[in-house]
Design an enzyme around this catalytic site. Structure first.
Site, mmCIF file in Angstrom:
data_model
loop_
_atom_site.group_PDB
_atom_site.id
_atom_site.type_symbol
_atom_site.label_atom_id
_atom_site.label_comp_id
_atom_site.label_asym_id
_atom_site.label_seq_id
_atom_site.Cartn_x
_atom_site.Cartn_y
_atom_site.Cartn_z
ATOM 1 N N VAL A 110 80.027 -10.651 -6.357
ATOM 2 C CA VAL A 110 81.182 -10.043 -6.989
ATOM 3 C C VAL A 110 81.893 -9.248 -5.910
ATOM 4 C CG1 VAL A 110 79.869 -7.969 -7.657
ATOM 5 C CG2 VAL A 110 81.920 -8.605 -8.944
ATOM 6 N N THR A 114 76.637 -5.949 -3.517
ATOM 7 C CA THR A 114 75.559 -5.177 -4.115
ATOM 8 C C THR A 114 75.946 -3.733 -4.352
ATOM 9 O OG1 THR A 114 73.991 -6.702 -3.082
ATOM 10 C CG2 THR A 114 73.095 -4.644 -3.895
ATOM 11 N N VAL A 232 81.938 -19.934 1.222
ATOM 12 C CA VAL A 232 81.945 -20.513 2.566
ATOM 13 C C VAL A 232 80.668 -21.313 2.754
ATOM 14 C CG1 VAL A 232 81.882 -19.977 5.036
ATOM 15 C CG2 VAL A 232 83.383 -18.671 3.500
ATOM 16 N N HIS A 513 65.956 -3.824 -1.491
ATOM 17 C CA HIS A 513 66.504 -3.356 -0.218
ATOM 18 C C HIS A 513 66.178 -4.321 0.920
ATOM 19 C CE1 HIS A 513 66.234 1.107 -1.764
ATOM 20 N NE2 HIS A 513 67.239 0.433 -2.317
ATOM 21 N N HIS A 556 67.195 4.760 1.210
ATOM 22 C CA HIS A 556 67.981 3.727 0.547
ATOM 23 C C HIS A 556 69.065 3.278 1.520
ATOM 24 C CE1 HIS A 556 66.577 4.392 -3.746
ATOM 25 N NE2 HIS A 556 65.931 5.305 -3.037
ATOM 26 N N PRO A 557 69.283 1.977 1.689
ATOM 27 C CA PRO A 557 70.100 1.482 2.806
ATOM 28 C C PRO A 557 71.597 1.521 2.600
ATOM 29 C CG PRO A 557 69.185 -0.362 1.587
ATOM 30 C CD PRO A 557 68.585 0.884 0.983
ATOM 31 N N GLN A 558 72.084 1.805 1.385
ATOM 32 C CA GLN A 558 73.514 1.699 1.131
ATOM 33 C C GLN A 558 74.339 2.515 2.125
ATOM 34 O OE1 GLN A 558 76.648 2.310 -2.565
ATOM 35 N NE2 GLN A 558 74.742 3.457 -2.641
#
Length: 577
Positions: A110, A114, A232, A513, A556-558
């Site tokens: 979307v 994520t 793609v 993650h 947390h990787p965001q």
């Protein structure tokens, strides 16, 4: 009502996004083509648009735009999109050490990727080398009410949730008074050890999710075009003039056969699963894998760059939980579970949201613990876990996917075990039951994902120690006075270490993650990209997403992914000029 201690090793928006389309654009040449309109892709595109006003930039996203989707925007509905139409719905192959279960591995399909589906945790920055991103991570955020050093002008809003259930207020004193874990309200500044409330990526005015699609993209200029619902299938190359050992990325091919040209660079931002898959489809990866992929696509396999590190080094944070049934006679009141089980309560809470009042649809935040082994294992030492970890490195059996395991990544992990500022454990105390989550997905046509979870003694022993620590916290006051029974796994059912191991094998999931599959390491060490994020063997193909992080971070990787995008934009803009 259920409260949960979770373990992880670990108003509707109106946003104008310029030039969004679902058809191949005209013209079909751009200076920069970005594959993946997710967390990193949208941040990167926006910064390039701002910094290179004469350059044309295209973002291609496989999924739709969903800027008005309540299930994305409303914090209290977080998690409701997992496994649905906005999700790639990946799963691992059966994991032998988890009773041959396949593990659900959601990734956003979307606009926003994520960052549109995640569970809203913002930060911390992490420890060690990832902290060197520093300023780029802060450039991404506006932390309202944050401590000194917080970002104050970035696109992504962060705030401590205004909805904090009563029972959560007992958690911090329980941990800080009974265990060697201090209260640490400044955990985002590079020192995460402690217990704290964490901010979430929520707009403090609308109380909607703040994510890459609704926060970054509106800041872009008219030189940015966005192509949604478009996949793609490969990146195209030709040998570089005068340097035939290098390959020039000339553009991309879409699923309908359309070819789009990139005059300067192709930038892969498809994530830790999508990026290595696309590299292999494009002829970059280990020779054996590239040949197999070509045969599966019924094409003549063409190895553009023999790069064995592609798709290897897969790492994730594991998640196991213990859950407690709260007492209903101590003023806790209904919680997040009631939104799903009590229609009247849910309607009342939705009305509060429409009036702009605090309620359970704001989400209920959570309390977090970050700690090292000495703070977790009973007795104050590491419980022999460091010895077990050394055995993994020396024995060459790392778990977590792929390749030669006596490598720089494992050696770095072993080094970090001796650093008491680097947490090995995360505990989240949250409202609402989250145990034994469903695992929907159709793996047909998806990439093969084999993380080899818990395939060594260090991993298993570590998870068991953390679960026992969770139970010790729950049994300590004032938290103990707030619950009636251990709902899962149950104190009578799980008592010995072997009982815990059986519970772990039966219930372990991940906290979603994944990273490391196109690692920024020397090529000889299994690296895929160099320090400028350029794929080895190519002149102008960059990777900008979590796949470049070579060692799983203690966070947390965001936040880090936004930082990577910000830093990459700085490098690309400087090189272009």
């Amino acid at each position: 009502m259920l409260g949960s201690i979770l373990l992880s090793l670990l108003l509707t928006v109106t946003v104008a996004v310029a030039q969004e389309s679902q058809r191949p654009p005209k013209p079909r040449e751009y200076d920069y083509i970005i594959v993946g309109g997710g967390t990193a892709g949208n941040a990167l595109a926006t910064r390039l648009s701002q910094g290179l006003k004469r350059a044309s930039i295209l973002v291609i996203e496989a999924g739709p735009s969903a800027l008005h989707e309540d299930r994305i925007n409303v914090p209290g509905l977080k998690g409701s999109t997992l496994g649905g139409k906005y999700d790639w719905n990946f799963t691992t192959i059966p994991q032998p050490h988890l009773k041959n279960r396949t593990i659900f591995t959601p990734r956003g399909r979307v606009l926003g990727g994520t960052s549109a589906l995640n569970l809203l945790t913002w930060g911390p920055r992490g420890s060690g080398r990832i902290r060197q991103l520093g300023s780029p991570m802060e450039k991404a955020e506006t932390y309202v009410g944050g401590p000194p050093g917080s970002g104050a002008s970035g696109p992504i809003d962060a705030v401590i949730n205004r909805m904090l259930p009563t029972h959560q207020k007992s958690f911090i004193p329980t941990v800080s008074q009974h265990f060697p874990i201090p209260f640490n309200p400044d955990s985002l500044q590079g020192n995460p050890i402690g217990v704290m409330y964490h901010p979430e990526n929520i707009n403090p005015t609308s109380y909607n999710r703040s994510y890459s699609a609704n926060a970054y993209l509106p800041l872009a200029g008219p030189n940015l075009a966005i192509l949604t619902n478009t996949q793609v299938t490969k990146t195209n190359f030709r040998p570089l003039d005068k340097k035939p050992h290098l390959h020039l990325a000339t553009g991309v091919t879409l699923a309908d056969g359309t070819t789009l040209t990139a005059r300067h660079q192709v930038l892969l931002c498809a994530g830790a699963i999508g990026t290595p898959q696309l590299l292999e489809l494009s002829g970059i990866g280990g020779r054996r894998h590239v040949v197999v992929v070509g045969q599966q696509q019924q094409q003549q396999p063409l190895v553009v760059v023999d790069l064995p590190g592609v798709g290897e080094n897969y790492q994730d944070h594991l998640r196991v939980q213990v859950s407690y049934r709260l007492r209903d006679d101590v003023g806790f009141g209904p919680g997040g579970d009631a939104l799903n089980t009590n229609v009247t309560f849910a309607a009342e809470e939705w009305a509060k949201r429409k009036r702009g009042e605090a309620g359970f649809y704001d989400d209920t935040g959570g309390v977090y613990v970050f700690a090292d082994w000495k703070r977790v294992v009973a007795g104050g030492d590491d419980g022999g876990l460091v010895r077990l970890a050394k055995g993994v490195v020396v024995g060459g059996k790392g778990g977590g996917g792929g390749g030669s395991r006596d490598d720089v990544g494992l050696r770095k992990k072993l080094e970090m075990l001796g650093d008491e500022t680097v947490p090995q454990v995360e505990i989240i105390y949250s409202d609402g039951y989250t145990g034994r989550a469903h695992q929907p997905a159709d793996p047909l046509g998806k990439p093969v994902i084999d993380p080899r979870f818990l395939d060594n003694e260090y991993d298993m022993a570590g998870v068991v120690e953390i679960l026992k620590f969770c139970r010790r916290i729950a049994r300590s006051e004032p938290l103990r006075s707030g619950w009636v029974e251990e709902y899962e796994p149950g104190e009578a059912l799980v008592q010995t270490d072997e009982d815990w191991r059986e519970y772990v094998r039966s219930t372990t999931l991940t906290v979603f993650h994944p990273m490391g599959t196109a690692a920024m390491l020397p090529r000889k060490d299994g690296g895929v990209v160099d320090p400028k994020l350029i794929v080895y063997g190519t002149a102008n193909l960059r990777v900008v997403d979590a796949s470049i992080i070579p060692v799983q971070i203690s966070a947390h990787p965001q936040t880090a992914v936004y930082g990577i995008a910000e830093r990459a934009a700085e490098m690309i803009i400087a090189a272009h000029r």
